[in-house]
Write a protein that holds these residues in place. Structure first.
Motif, PDB file in Angstrom:
ATOM      1  N   MET A 135      35.192 -13.038  54.984  1.00  0.00           N
ATOM      2  CA  MET A 135      34.038 -13.817  53.888  1.00  0.00           C
ATOM      3  C   MET A 135      34.571 -14.685  52.951  1.00  0.00           C
ATOM      4  O   MET A 135      34.417 -16.004  53.157  1.00  0.00           O
ATOM      5  CB  MET A 135      32.937 -12.803  53.150  1.00  0.00           C
ATOM      6  CG  MET A 135      31.881 -13.478  52.667  1.00  0.00           C
ATOM      7  SD  MET A 135      30.926 -14.565  53.725  1.00  0.00           S
ATOM      8  CE  MET A 135      29.644 -14.364  52.617  1.00  0.00           C
ATOM      9  N   THR A 136      35.773 -14.289  52.307  1.00  0.00           N
ATOM     10  CA  THR A 136      36.400 -15.057  51.080  1.00  0.00           C
ATOM     11  C   THR A 136      37.209 -16.507  52.505  1.00  0.00           C
ATOM     12  O   THR A 136      37.349 -17.542  51.821  1.00  0.00           O
ATOM     13  CB  THR A 136      37.677 -14.223  51.089  1.00  0.00           C
ATOM     14  OG1 THR A 136      37.389 -13.260  50.692  1.00  0.00           O
ATOM     15  CG2 THR A 136      38.108 -14.809  49.819  1.00  0.00           C
ATOM     16  N   ALA A 137      37.541 -16.803  53.329  1.00  0.00           N
ATOM     17  CA  ALA A 137      38.526 -17.447  53.949  1.00  0.00           C
ATOM     18  C   ALA A 137      37.458 -18.649  53.379  1.00  0.00           C
ATOM     19  O   ALA A 137      37.522 -19.675  54.177  1.00  0.00           O
ATOM     20  CB  ALA A 137      38.813 -16.749  55.148  1.00  0.00           C
ATOM     21  N   LEU A 138      36.042 -17.715  54.819  1.00  0.00           N
ATOM     22  CA  LEU A 138      34.817 -18.947  54.322  1.00  0.00           C
ATOM     23  C   LEU A 138      34.489 -19.749  53.510  1.00  0.00           C
ATOM     24  O   LEU A 138      34.437 -21.274  53.228  1.00  0.00           O
ATOM     25  CB  LEU A 138      33.907 -18.066  55.266  1.00  0.00           C
ATOM     26  CG  LEU A 138      32.323 -19.278  55.778  1.00  0.00           C
ATOM     27  CD1 LEU A 138      32.741 -20.649  56.093  1.00  0.00           C
ATOM     28  CD2 LEU A 138      31.351 -18.164  56.265  1.00  0.00           C
ATOM     29  N   ILE A 139      34.112 -18.964  52.463  1.00  0.00           N
ATOM     30  CA  ILE A 139      33.841 -19.434  51.299  1.00  0.00           C
ATOM     31  C   ILE A 139      35.848 -20.028  50.710  1.00  0.00           C
ATOM     32  O   ILE A 139      34.466 -21.687  50.516  1.00  0.00           O
ATOM     33  CB  ILE A 139      33.770 -18.408  50.170  1.00  0.00           C
ATOM     34  CG1 ILE A 139      32.689 -17.311  50.265  1.00  0.00           C
ATOM     35  CG2 ILE A 139      34.036 -19.080  48.398  1.00  0.00           C
ATOM     36  CD1 ILE A 139      32.652 -16.484  49.606  1.00  0.00           C
ATOM     37  N   GLU A 140      36.494 -19.674  50.954  1.00  0.00           N
ATOM     38  CA  GLU A 140      37.777 -20.919  50.084  1.00  0.00           C
ATOM     39  C   GLU A 140      37.535 -22.072  50.985  1.00  0.00           C
ATOM     40  O   GLU A 140      37.908 -23.481  50.232  1.00  0.00           O
ATOM     41  CB  GLU A 140      38.867 -20.160  50.884  1.00  0.00           C
ATOM     42  CG  GLU A 140      39.057 -19.063  49.088  1.00  0.00           C
ATOM     43  CD  GLU A 140      39.133 -20.404  48.093  1.00  0.00           C
ATOM     44  OE1 GLU A 140      39.812 -20.846  47.678  1.00  0.00           O
ATOM     45  OE2 GLU A 140      38.574 -19.535  47.180  1.00  0.00           O
ATOM     46  N   ARG A 141      37.706 -22.312  52.668  1.00  0.00           N
ATOM     47  CA  ARG A 141      37.450 -23.661  52.674  1.00  0.00           C
ATOM     48  C   ARG A 141      35.665 -24.655  52.926  1.00  0.00           C
ATOM     49  O   ARG A 141      36.165 -25.308  53.390  1.00  0.00           O
ATOM     50  CB  ARG A 141      36.807 -23.161  54.396  1.00  0.00           C
ATOM     51  CG  ARG A 141      37.203 -24.224  56.023  1.00  0.00           C
ATOM     52  CD  ARG A 141      38.199 -24.822  55.879  1.00  0.00           C
ATOM     53  NE  ARG A 141      38.335 -26.044  56.313  1.00  0.00           N
ATOM     54  CZ  ARG A 141      38.961 -26.998  56.771  1.00  0.00           C
ATOM     55  NH1 ARG A 141      40.248 -26.909  56.214  1.00  0.00           N
ATOM     56  NH2 ARG A 141      38.528 -28.274  57.195  1.00  0.00           N
ATOM     57  N   GLN A 142      35.117 -23.639  52.602  1.00  0.00           N
ATOM     58  CA  GLN A 142      33.999 -24.071  51.930  1.00  0.00           C
ATOM     59  C   GLN A 142      34.165 -25.068  50.714  1.00  0.00           C
ATOM     60  O   GLN A 142      33.587 -26.607  50.763  1.00  0.00           O
ATOM     61  CB  GLN A 142      32.377 -23.682  51.592  1.00  0.00           C
ATOM     62  CG  GLN A 142      31.725 -23.473  53.270  1.00  0.00           C
ATOM     63  CD  GLN A 142      30.650 -21.823  53.232  1.00  0.00           C
ATOM     64  OE1 GLN A 142      30.126 -21.222  52.195  1.00  0.00           O
ATOM     65  NE2 GLN A 142      29.935 -21.784  54.055  1.00  0.00           N
ATOM     66  N   ARG A 143      34.329 -24.580  50.050  1.00  0.00           N
ATOM     67  CA  ARG A 143      34.814 -25.029  48.753  1.00  0.00           C
ATOM     68  C   ARG A 143      35.920 -26.459  48.430  1.00  0.00           C
ATOM     69  O   ARG A 143      35.771 -27.211  47.828  1.00  0.00           O
ATOM     70  CB  ARG A 143      35.969 -23.944  47.962  1.00  0.00           C
ATOM     71  CG  ARG A 143      34.882 -22.987  47.109  1.00  0.00           C
ATOM     72  CD  ARG A 143      35.631 -22.509  46.601  1.00  0.00           C
ATOM     73  NE  ARG A 143      35.023 -21.115  45.597  1.00  0.00           N
ATOM     74  CZ  ARG A 143      35.114 -20.520  44.999  1.00  0.00           C
ATOM     75  NH1 ARG A 143      36.472 -19.883  44.666  1.00  0.00           N
ATOM     76  NH2 ARG A 143      34.363 -19.474  44.388  1.00  0.00           N
ATOM     77  N   HIS A 144      37.010 -26.496  49.827  1.00  0.00           N
ATOM     78  CA  HIS A 144      37.771 -26.618  50.033  1.00  0.00           C
ATOM     79  C   HIS A 144      37.395 -28.617  50.792  1.00  0.00           C
ATOM     80  O   HIS A 144      37.877 -29.696  50.219  1.00  0.00           O
ATOM     81  CB  HIS A 144      38.609 -26.349  51.427  1.00  0.00           C
ATOM     82  CG  HIS A 144      40.346 -27.886  51.373  1.00  0.00           C
ATOM     83  ND1 HIS A 144      39.275 -28.533  53.202  1.00  0.00           N
ATOM     84  CD2 HIS A 144      40.742 -27.916  51.082  1.00  0.00           C
ATOM     85  CE1 HIS A 144      40.637 -29.071  53.267  1.00  0.00           C
ATOM     86  NE2 HIS A 144      41.416 -29.342  51.752  1.00  0.00           N
ATOM     87  N   ASP A 145      36.444 -27.957  51.436  1.00  0.00           N
ATOM     88  CA  ASP A 145      35.500 -29.179  52.408  1.00  0.00           C
ATOM     89  C   ASP A 145      34.166 -30.294  51.207  1.00  0.00           C
ATOM     90  O   ASP A 145      34.486 -30.772  51.003  1.00  0.00           O
ATOM     91  CB  ASP A 145      34.611 -28.538  53.736  1.00  0.00           C
ATOM     92  CG  ASP A 145      35.544 -28.498  54.044  1.00  0.00           C
ATOM     93  OD1 ASP A 145      36.422 -28.658  53.864  1.00  0.00           O
ATOM     94  OD2 ASP A 145      34.949 -27.235  55.253  1.00  0.00           O
ATOM     95  N   ALA A 146      33.955 -29.489  50.021  1.00  0.00           N
ATOM     96  CA  ALA A 146      32.961 -30.105  49.290  1.00  0.00           C
ATOM     97  C   ALA A 146      34.095 -30.692  48.495  1.00  0.00           C
ATOM     98  O   ALA A 146      33.614 -31.762  48.157  1.00  0.00           O
ATOM     99  CB  ALA A 146      32.354 -28.824  48.781  1.00  0.00           C
TER     100      ALA A 146
END
Length: 61
Positions: free
Chosen positions: A1-12
């Motif tokens: 879950m943490t990896a997904l959130i970090e990926r979304q932050r990076h993409d944003a």
């Protein structure tokens, strides 16, 4: 879950940076916008914290 959130932050963040660096179309100022800018630069209010710019000298041919 943490990896997904970090990926979304990076993409944003990447998308925001792409939008900020994108070439912005130039729209000339309308006469009203030009008048407002002249007022702000040259006709400072009496309680302004910075003095007004001196009016530019008119060039005569």
């Amino acid at each position: 879950m943490t990896a997904l959130i970090e990926r979304q932050r990076h993409d944003a963040a990447t998308e925001r940076l792409r939008l900020l660096l994108a070439e912005q179309p130039h729209h000339p100022a309308t006469p009203g916008e030009q008048a407002e800018q002249r007022h702000l630069l040259y006709d400072a209010d009496p309680d302004a914290t910075t003095p007004a710019f001196p009016y530019p000298a008119r060039e005569t041919p």
